[in-house]
Scaffold this active site. Structure first.
Site, PDB file in Angstrom:
ATOM      1  N   ASP A   1      35.227 -33.825  34.755  1.00 28.48           N
ATOM      2  CA  ASP A   1      36.148 -34.706  34.042  1.00 28.48           C
ATOM      3  C   ASP A   1      37.506 -34.093  33.738  1.00 28.48           C
ATOM      4  OD1 ASP A   1      34.179 -36.562  34.215  1.00 28.48           O
ATOM      5  OD2 ASP A   1      33.698 -36.613  32.080  1.00 28.48           O
TER       6      ASP A   1
ATOM      7  N   TYR B   1      31.829 -43.467  30.975  1.00 27.54           N
ATOM      8  CA  TYR B   1      31.222 -42.753  29.861  1.00 27.54           C
ATOM      9  C   TYR B   1      32.170 -42.541  28.697  1.00 27.54           C
ATOM     10  CZ  TYR B   1      26.429 -41.565  30.524  1.00 27.54           C
ATOM     11  OH  TYR B   1      25.079 -41.642  30.599  1.00 27.54           O
TER      12      TYR B   1
ATOM     13  N   LEU C   1      36.005 -10.499  22.906  1.00 28.24           N
ATOM     14  CA  LEU C   1      35.012 -11.249  23.681  1.00 28.24           C
ATOM     15  C   LEU C   1      35.207 -12.760  23.552  1.00 28.24           C
ATOM     16  CD1 LEU C   1      31.809  -9.163  22.877  1.00 28.24           C
ATOM     17  CD2 LEU C   1      33.567  -8.809  24.641  1.00 28.24           C
TER      18      LEU C   1
ATOM     19  N   GLU D   1      33.251  -6.380  33.826  1.00 26.54           N
ATOM     20  CA  GLU D   1      33.924  -5.497  32.876  1.00 26.54           C
ATOM     21  C   GLU D   1      33.015  -5.101  31.718  1.00 26.54           C
ATOM     22  OE1 GLU D   1      38.505  -6.739  32.673  1.00 26.54           O
ATOM     23  OE2 GLU D   1      37.112  -8.381  33.099  1.00 26.54           O
TER      24      GLU D   1
ATOM     25  N   GLY E   1      41.241 -35.497  33.370  1.00 23.27           N
ATOM     26  CA  GLY E   1      41.822 -35.320  32.051  1.00 23.27           C
ATOM     27  C   GLY E   1      40.862 -35.803  30.987  1.00 23.27           C
TER      28      GLY E   1
ATOM     29  N   TYR F   1      32.429 -39.823  25.682  1.00 21.36           N
ATOM     30  CA  TYR F   1      31.892 -38.626  25.040  1.00 21.36           C
ATOM     31  C   TYR F   1      32.459 -38.526  23.628  1.00 21.36           C
ATOM     32  CZ  TYR F   1      29.913 -36.608  29.341  1.00 21.36           C
ATOM     33  OH  TYR F   1      29.163 -36.358  30.462  1.00 21.36           O
TER      34      TYR F   1
ATOM     35  N   ASP G   1      35.917 -18.467  21.328  1.00 16.90           N
ATOM     36  CA  ASP G   1      36.532 -17.144  21.162  1.00 16.90           C
ATOM     37  C   ASP G   1      36.417 -16.741  19.703  1.00 16.90           C
ATOM     38  OD1 ASP G   1      38.004 -14.857  21.058  1.00 16.90           O
ATOM     39  OD2 ASP G   1      39.828 -15.703  21.942  1.00 16.90           O
TER      40      ASP G   1
HETATM   41 CA   LIG Z   1      35.921 -10.051  33.711  1.00 18.77          CA
HETATM   42 CA   LIG Z   2      37.163 -12.792  20.599  1.00 20.17          CA
HETATM   43 CU   LIG Z   3      24.194 -39.972  31.353  1.00 23.50          CU
END
Ligand SMILES: [Ca+2]
Ligand SMILES: [Ca+2]
Ligand SMILES: [Cu+2]
Ligand SMILES: [Ca+2]
Ligand SMILES: [Ca+2]
Ligand SMILES: [Cu+2]
Lengths: 676, 676
Positions: free
Chosen positions: A333, A418, A622, A615, A337, A420, A476
């Protein structure tokens, strides 16, 4: 009364304003050498300014700005140009904003290629207009008799189209099976058994060709061949039959008595200023990417940043069918967009009446920025249950507890069939949840011989096709700064001698903790048993000496992921993993891309490459990429709409030794009483 | 305005009334040969009337009564007598009610044994009184110096006790490690490092003995040995230190601004009459067993029975520790009584202010029936999201949707440290959800060397011990009558030649359906991959020719189940299976029993035996036994209380081709609009 203050620095994450979009557009139009058009009917062979979107500033610059009084990062826009005249796609960054003065080509930097193939572009409204014309002249007008007899098509009555993707079998293809549906509410569940394969690879629409036709279970090489077979009776005819309006969402009964409503007797306990939200101990910035959808940044609890970015990345589905279009359908999707389709939310249905509604502005496949009124809602919800409670009648007599109220940040994106519903939920315990639920119409196909191998019949001559839903979130977390490790915790039974009766052994649960060292170790596949607790942890410890961490608890009912043997799989390689941990890179901003859907065989972004360099992930910044979803075997109750109940997935980010105690103990909502 | 009428026939499932309890009690007292006492201080060597509870009528009789104008089944009571004078336990059925005239011994019929060993009995308040006295004279009074120096115990200040179970290592044992805690709020998180093993097997309390003592990580054979070691300095002394009141739930901040509340602007849309509930298209009967907890019966949607019985069966936890009590702890709550601890619910915290509250009456370990005010709540909740919605802007322009409101039926049972919140939720889609969330206090142990192998430190000298939560629900779906089959559905990728390019192959999702034939096939273990969709289906078909079915969707984060090599496992063998399907039998009423906790090694009910005869399950009355739960690795945020967010599990029962379309389309709550 609000704790904390709004912070204008959140604007580094803000979507472009209406003005900024216009400035970027005007700047690009002034670059005469690029010869760009912004007209909605720009032809494929011309250069079209498809998208303007915020270009996120580099994380290091943002952190310097937010945490170290560094200078404000330059505000920049990403511009996507479909260079039809040159046969390629380029991405530019235009800066600074406001009043842009320069642009640079970032295609190579972002995608390791000088340019992206023009065949990888999203079909624009301009191209759709040509496709409609093509179908009218090359298909419909040649089949008047068949269309009338089979589908009652005439001057007054038409069929609707719904395309299947990817568009072909290999890189460079742009051949689309278009399926036809009755022009009724919920067209997606009114397939008629007629599909046409159009090759629209050429940038010159006059070279487009029909390369296949499918009618009532049979294949034909051309429209003429079908016409011939139809006329000489060598094909089983579909005889038109009026069909009931089972896709309609019209209310079938008058409202009787309204259900329970939410109200804020004391006013709202959250506040929204520009793109910054305050709610009790929480604060965060937000935005809505036209491509990937909603996202929040710099999520702080009690003044400490917990999450740098939490964002929707991709929604993918793989279908099974015997019909040609849907047989190979794999939707990505974000290439159309996701945020693009965040439309107005309906008070009292999509969000409670009393919610705060926010407008958004977008520039995508349009001649000018568009305003989407009330397209984000933010509200505090009473979850109808205690967040915690205890009733004591042994030794002590007392009751303590508090109700679970939480802030919900929501958009709903209706992408074709759909819808969402995306929720980020902020709890008083310091937990954040990212959830998605699916509703709207299923995709369906005309019921032919052999179709039931791929699903269930859900209406007269209609098959609801089996499919998967896979959703990817970028998480993040920054736990006490950016240097974190990834840890797992689980239990293990160990046979132990009983101290007071040493000849007696018993199996006793032990805690097993592991720190994973590299990206490959920390790419946790769905089909492999993984540890039950997954943590992003800091080396800083809480009061009890344990590493402060946030746990990722994934809620998912996913089906099987497409086997890696399939060449399309590269475009959705993120879905291999329940959770994958990578070292943060500004240039690994998304797990998918605008260009993945239409060049799945050689996608601009192949997430598995983020991991391939394997890495080190110890004491690094991370990022967790989380995949959730569900297997959908459609059934009669998907008519007219799939319901949200039971059809969702997500991830709960919860503190685990991050604090010294449950922070909700300090909530002003706590209730306590004791006898006397 | 309510659809449907209340149905007094629901009273066949009703708990006994206060009058009925008294009548049964008086009847039993009149049986002079049984020589029963109802005094709360009945001694172990006497005969104690422990429990009076509804004896559920046979299903066939109930169905004849409800569906075929059959005669009303006789109303009967189960009576549990601890025959201390004879050294065994018996169950009797007393009937008819009201005005009972006869009783019969049902022990053999129910448990395949003439009698149950007296050691399997629940510790009564009478026995606790003796145990407290025993500890006072045999332990505390002998250790005054140690207790004062280590724990500041004196005339004014005592320690609290919390027992660990099972009570011993083999059948016939009744040896309990009692752990001591500070007498503070949330005693469970204030362990002091002192534990005593008491052998209280003898029915003569004067024969009870201390068989072990544990102090600061060291074992002693007797109180005297500890005293000696303490006095001669050969043991590391615990030096008393005042500790903060971190277990208190007292509000730490003044209420500032109340959060969102629910209100019923138009009045409630549900009604409760006796033990019968009406809500929109739903109706059901309910009850609350003192042992197993809440349950509903004869659950109908739009006048069709879907569920005969949905009930809580058992809540089990297995702990890991280096300390003696908790090392072997395996709690089976129904042996103490889950429903027994369904106390008053607090308006505005445990349930919304506007909920309907219902009183319950119970007779368990008491001299008379007790009333538990407001111990069940029933309310319609606004879930804060659409149940379904679609916004259409392709070809058609319209919006249709409806908000998700559902009826919640709730009890909360505070069994010692933990509070389980039990919800049965009735949705307008025909789905029913059974959910449990855990809150309250964790169990903890004194932090000694090696303890961190079993958990995390959560307070000064306190370890939160790793443990599992396993919950069992009984789900007796009757899909279009009692003759049902058990089916699974899943997806499978199959390599298929592409019809319009036959040399090209692609992996395409297929639907795989299987009907399981026997109980052993349909006992789906947690550690084996199982099909994703599980269905109880009828041979009757819906309009589209598909078998009408309900799907069981299990939400669970369970840890590892105790290995079957352990002799205690037999008492919790239901937890091997995510879902197990058995042929319904009136005599297989529960998956656990009152007698399981205290004779885990030879339990009165071993669920796996229900499956061992491997009966045919095709076209039979099927019962699904569903296990959900979560692994709990305690962390600082479990102090003071575990929070409900993320700590739960359950099962969603959802129609799958049961209807011809989503029934919510007929809801009066539906909203629709279109342009113009
Ligand atoms: Ca990496
Ligand atoms: Ca982080
Ligand atoms: Cu479905
Ligand atoms: Ca059996
Ligand atoms: Ca049944
Ligand atoms: Cu727990």
């Amino acid at each position: 009364p609000l704790r904390g203050k709004h912070d204008e620095r959140s604007l580094v994450f803000a979507d472009l304003t209406q003005d900024e979009y216009v400035q970027v557009q005007q700047y690009m139009l002034k670059q005469k050498d690029l010869n760009i058009s912004t007209s909605q009917v720009t032809k494929p062979c011309e250069n079209f300014l498809f998208l303007i979107d915020l270009s996120l500033p580099k994380k290091a610059e943002v952190l310097a700005y937010l945490d170290k009084n560094g200078k404000k990062p330059a505000r920049e826009a990403t511009v996507v140009v479909f260079h039809g005249s040159k046969g390629y796609i380029k991405e530019y960054v235009v800066s600074p904003l406001p009043n842009p003065t320069k642009h640079r080509d970032v295609t190579k930097e972002r995608y390791k290629k000088d340019q992206l193939p023009i065949t990888a572009r999203t079909v624009t409204i301009g191209e759709y207009a040509l496709l409609f014309k093509f179908f009218e002249t090359e298909v419909m007008s040649k089949l008047e008799k068949l269309l009338k007899e089979s589908f009652d098509v005439d001057q007054q009555k038409t069929l609707d189209m719904f395309e299947q993707m990817p568009r072909g079998l290999q890189s460079g293809d742009r051949k689309t099976w278009v399926s036809f549906f009755r022009n009724k509410s919920g067209l997606y569940i009114h397939p008629v058994g007629f599909e046409v394969l159009v090759n629209h690879k050429s940038l010159n629409a006059s070279e487009w060709k029909v390369e296949g036709v499918y009618y009532n279970g049979k294949y034909f090489d051309s429209v003429e061949q079908l016409q011939h077979a139809y006329n000489n009776g060598s094909v089983n005819k579909i005889i038109y039959k009026e069909s009931p309006d089972y896709g309609s969402l019209k209310a079938k009964n008058k409202p009787l008595q309204i259900g329970p409503q939410l109200f804020y007797a004391d006013g709202k306990r959250h506040s929204v200023s520009k793109n910054h939200v305050l709610y009790l101990d929480w604060s965060f910035a937000f935005g809505l990417s036209s491509l990937t959808g909603m996202r929040v940044f710099d999520v702080q609890f009690k003044g400490e940043r917990i999450i740098y970015e939490l964002s929707v990345q991709e929604a993918m589905s793989v279908y099974g069918s015997v019909t040609p279009g849907m047989m190979l359908t794999k939707f990505l999707d974000s290439s159309i967009g996701i945020g693009r389709f965040a439309h107005e939310l309906v008070r009292g249905v999509d969000c409670p009446y009393e919610a705060t509604f926010v407008d958004t502005y977008r520039y995508i496949d349009a001649p000018a920025p568009l305003r989407f009124r009330n397209s984000i809602c933010i509200f505090e919800h009473n979850m109808g249950q205690p967040l915690r409670r205890h009733f004591a009648d042994f030794f002590q007599n007392s009751y303590g507890g508090m109700v679970n109220t939480a802030l919900v940040f929501r958009t709903i994106t209706a992408i074709g069939n759909y819808d969402y519903m995306w929720d980020f939920i902020f709890y008083q315990t310091g937990s954040v949840e990212a959830k998605v639920h699916a509703t709207g119409y299923i995709s369906s196909s005309y019921l032919v011989h052999g179709a039931l191998k791929h699903g269930h019949q859900v209406a007269d001559k209609v098959l609801g096709n089996i499919h998967t839903h896979f959703i990817n979130f970028k998480v993040d977390l920054d736990v006490q700064g950016v240097k974190n490790v990834f840890q797992t915790k689980d239990m293990q039974f160990v046979n132990v001698s009983v101290p007071w009766k040493p000849d007696h052994y018993a199996m006793i649960p032990h805690l097993v903790e592991t720190q994973l060292k590299t990206e490959k170790e920390a790419a946790l596949r769905y089909n492999v048993k993984t540890a039950r607790y997954l943590h992003i942890a800091s080396n800083k410890t809480n009061r009890w000496g344990h590493q402060r961490s946030y746990r990722l608890q994934v809620y998912s009912f996913t089906g099987d992921h497409l086997p890696e043997s399939e060449s399309e799989e590269k475009a959705m390689s993120w879905a291999r993993y329940k959770v994958a941990i990578t070292k943060h890179k500004d240039l690994e901003q998304t797990s998918s891309s605008l260009y993945s859907q239409n060049d799945m065989w050689d996608p601009a972004v192949d997430f598995s490459k983020y991991i391939e360099d394997n890495e080190n992930i110890e004491h690094e910044d991370l990022v967790a990429w989380v995949t959730a979803g569900f297997l959908h075997i459609p059934h009669a109750e998907d008519i007219p709409n799939t319901v949200t109940v039971g059809n969702g997935g997500g991830v709960l980010l919860r503190p685990h030794n991050y604090f010294d105690e449950d922070p909700s103990i300090h909530s002003a909502d706590a209730v306590y009483f004791s006898p006397g």
